[in-house]
Structure formats: structure tokens, C-alpha cells
Design a protein around this motif. Structure first.
Motif, PDB file in Angstrom:
ATOM      1  N   MET A   1       1.402  51.548 -13.232  1.00  0.00           N
ATOM      2  CA  MET A   1       0.249  50.638 -13.303  1.00  0.00           C
ATOM      3  C   MET A   1      -1.059  51.408 -13.069  1.00  0.00           C
ATOM      4  O   MET A   1      -1.104  52.345 -12.290  1.00  0.00           O
ATOM      5  N   ARG A   2      -2.106  50.921 -13.746  1.00  0.00           N
ATOM      6  CA  ARG A   2      -3.418  51.565 -13.644  1.00  0.00           C
ATOM      7  C   ARG A   2      -4.107  51.228 -12.323  1.00  0.00           C
ATOM      8  O   ARG A   2      -3.854  50.169 -11.749  1.00  0.00           O
ATOM      9  N   PRO A   3      -5.035  52.063 -11.893  1.00  0.00           N
ATOM     10  CA  PRO A   3      -5.915  51.683 -10.781  1.00  0.00           C
ATOM     11  C   PRO A   3      -6.701  50.423 -11.156  1.00  0.00           C
ATOM     12  O   PRO A   3      -6.959  50.171 -12.344  1.00  0.00           O
ATOM     13  N   PHE A   4      -7.118  49.638 -10.150  1.00  0.00           N
ATOM     14  CA  PHE A   4      -7.805  48.377 -10.439  1.00  0.00           C
ATOM     15  C   PHE A   4      -9.148  48.598 -11.135  1.00  0.00           C
ATOM     16  O   PHE A   4      -9.567  47.771 -11.949  1.00  0.00           O
ATOM     17  N   GLY A   5      -9.832  49.686 -10.833  1.00  0.00           N
ATOM     18  CA  GLY A   5     -11.117  49.953 -11.487  1.00  0.00           C
ATOM     19  C   GLY A   5     -10.980  50.043 -12.998  1.00  0.00           C
ATOM     20  O   GLY A   5     -11.865  49.590 -13.741  1.00  0.00           O
ATOM     21  N   GLN A   6      -9.873  50.604 -13.454  1.00  0.00           N
ATOM     22  CA  GLN A   6      -9.652  50.674 -14.911  1.00  0.00           C
ATOM     23  C   GLN A   6      -9.347  49.296 -15.493  1.00  0.00           C
ATOM     24  O   GLN A   6      -9.811  48.954 -16.582  1.00  0.00           O
ATOM     25  N   MET A   7      -8.563  48.507 -14.750  1.00  0.00           N
ATOM     26  CA  MET A   7      -8.313  47.129 -15.227  1.00  0.00           C
ATOM     27  C   MET A   7      -9.628  46.354 -15.314  1.00  0.00           C
ATOM     28  O   MET A   7      -9.885  45.637 -16.275  1.00  0.00           O
ATOM     29  N   ALA A   8     -10.463  46.492 -14.280  1.00  0.00           N
ATOM     30  CA  ALA A   8     -11.727  45.742 -14.240  1.00  0.00           C
ATOM     31  C   ALA A   8     -12.650  46.186 -15.369  1.00  0.00           C
ATOM     32  O   ALA A   8     -13.370  45.365 -15.957  1.00  0.00           O
TER      33      ALA A   8
END
Lengths: 158, 158
Positions: free
Chosen positions: B46-53
Motif C-alpha cells: 500500500m502507498r503512503p497516505f500522502g500519495q493517496m491524498a
């Protein structure tokens, strides 16, 4: 009922929207190993996904009944399913009830304030909240599955 | 525009629904320690949340522009914000654009098929998908925060 000119979601398009999300949540429940569904959490104090899914099931049932009848008694949380088989069976039974009973939901009820256990809100807000809350917790279930080394179902499939 | 009799979400109620979710996602971004936002994942791959955001930001901007103009070029993902400050500034700029430009979205466009980079769908499906995808990934961010020992923002506050 059809999609009116200024509607993003109408009463009739809301049902497939909801059922599509419920079908995806069902696949998420199924993806959990039986032994982890009601015990595993990757980030205490978060609950195991089986408990979240039980909450989603009961809130959805309350929302269907509340929108049909105008009555919103708080669910008896102590009776939530405790095994994967019971949870999936109850999930399917509610999907059948939604298909059979949604046409009994009146536009007036959806527009009017409803007495939810956690406060008054318009029926459409309660309906949207039930789906949003399901997406929120299911997204958490995806992280649980990845932490368990399991592949979650495709998000875009409904 | 007002809520029509059979509408669950109208064009005019969709905007505060969307902005409320974006405000909650903003608080979720803020809750991340700077050093973890673009690096931490509790469950690879899973990606870091900053990339999802960053993805959520770009898809929302594309959705606003697409619903206004009928054109849906794929975002240039290589230009996503790479720091918390840049991400929050871009988030706020888009909130301002939504407030200013949403009234330019026509009901006909929302009802009609739109050419998204990943396939044709009605405008209202694209709009719902943008919000649903945001709820999904933000829910994942809540698990990341708990795994980091941080308290996520209250889900019911918008």
C-alpha cells in the motif's frame, strides 16, 4: 421514479448505488480468513473487521426500516453475528429485504427530519451516512487484508 | 436549485456533501506527522497516505473541470504535491475553486455520458465515484494514523 434533471442521486438510483457498495463489502468480508475476521487488528484500539461489518449490517437495516416506517430504535448491538457464515447469511438476507422493500420508501420521508438514535437529521442525510460509513470502514478492512497478506477485492467493481 | 421531491442528492446538496468530505480529509492529512505522510505504510504494497491524498486531489480537480467543460484529460500524476505544506495549499485552492465554479456545472452534463480516462460513465457516477474513492482512501489513512499512535479526526464531523 426516474433521475430528475437536477439530481445527482434519486431514490431509484440510490438503491443500486447502495447495493453495489454492499456487494463489494460482502466480497471484502469473504476475503478475510475465518480465524482473523473477528480477532485481527493491525492497529489497536481499532476493532476487528468482523465487528465493523456487524455494525454496518445493523445500521443499514435500521436505515431501511427507519426510512420505511419513520421509527429508528437503536439496534441491539449484543446480537451482532459472531461468525463469518452468520455474518454473510445476515448480509444476504438484508440485501434481499432492500430489493423487496426499498420501493416502500417515500420521498416525503427522505426529505423530512428523522429521529436517529444519535440525533435528528433528514432522511437523505441518514441514507448517505449509512453508505459513507460503510465505505469508510470497508477501506479500513482493505488495510487489514493487506496486513494479513490477502488481496482485497477491486474497489471499482460493484 | 433545491432538493427535488425524489432526490437523495441534488446538484446543490452535492457540493456541501463533497466539501464536507474534503474538509475531513484535510484534517486527516493534517493529523499525519510531516515525516510519515509521504513515507509510512503499515501494509506494503500500500502507498503512503500522502500519495493517496495527491491522487484524490487530482481526481477531484479533474472531476470539477470535467463536469464544467465536458473534457477529462488524465491528470499528470508526476506533478502531485510532495510535501505536507504543498498538499494542504493545493487542497485549499481546490476547495476555493469548487465554491466558485460548481454553479457552472449543468444538469445536462451530470446526466450525460462523460469520457473519463478510465472509461465512459454518466457525470453523476463520476461525481459519486470521486467522493466514494476519497472516503475509501481516507478510511485507510485512519488505520495508518492509528498504527502511528495518532488519533484520527472524528468521522461524523464535516
Amino acid at each position: 421514479m426516474t433521475l430528475t434533471a437536477d439530481a445527482v442521486l434519486s431514490l431509484s438510483t440510490f438503491l443500486p448505488h447502495w447495493q453495489g457498495h454492499r456487494a463489494l463489502t460482502r466480497r471484502t468480508i469473504e476475503a478475510f480468513p475465518e480465524g482473523e475476521l473477528f480477532t485481527f487488528t493491525p492497529a489497536p484500539p481499532m476493532r476487528p473487521f468482523g465487528q465493523m461489518a456487524g455494525e454496518l449490517l445493523f445500521v443499514s437495516a435500521m436505515t431501511l426500516d427507519g426510512l420505511r416506517t419513520g421509527e429508528w430504535p437503536e439496534p441491539d448491538w449484543s446480537t451482532m453475528p459472531q461468525t463469518k457464515a452468520d455474518l454473510l447469511a445476515a448480509w444476504d438476507a438484508l440485501s434481499d429485504r432492500l430489493a423487496a422493500e426499498w420501493s416502500g420508501v417515500k420521498a416525503e420521508t427522505v426529505a423530512r427530519l428523522q429521529p436517529l438514535p444519535w440525533g435528528e437529521m433528514p432522511g437523505w442525510v441518514a441514507a448517505m451516512y449509512a453508505v459513507d460509513n460503510e465505505i469508510h470502514h470497508r477501506g479500513q478492512g482493505y488495510v487489514y487484508l493487506r496486513a494479513l497478506g490477502q488481496e482485497p477485492p477491486a474497489f471499482y467493481e460493484r
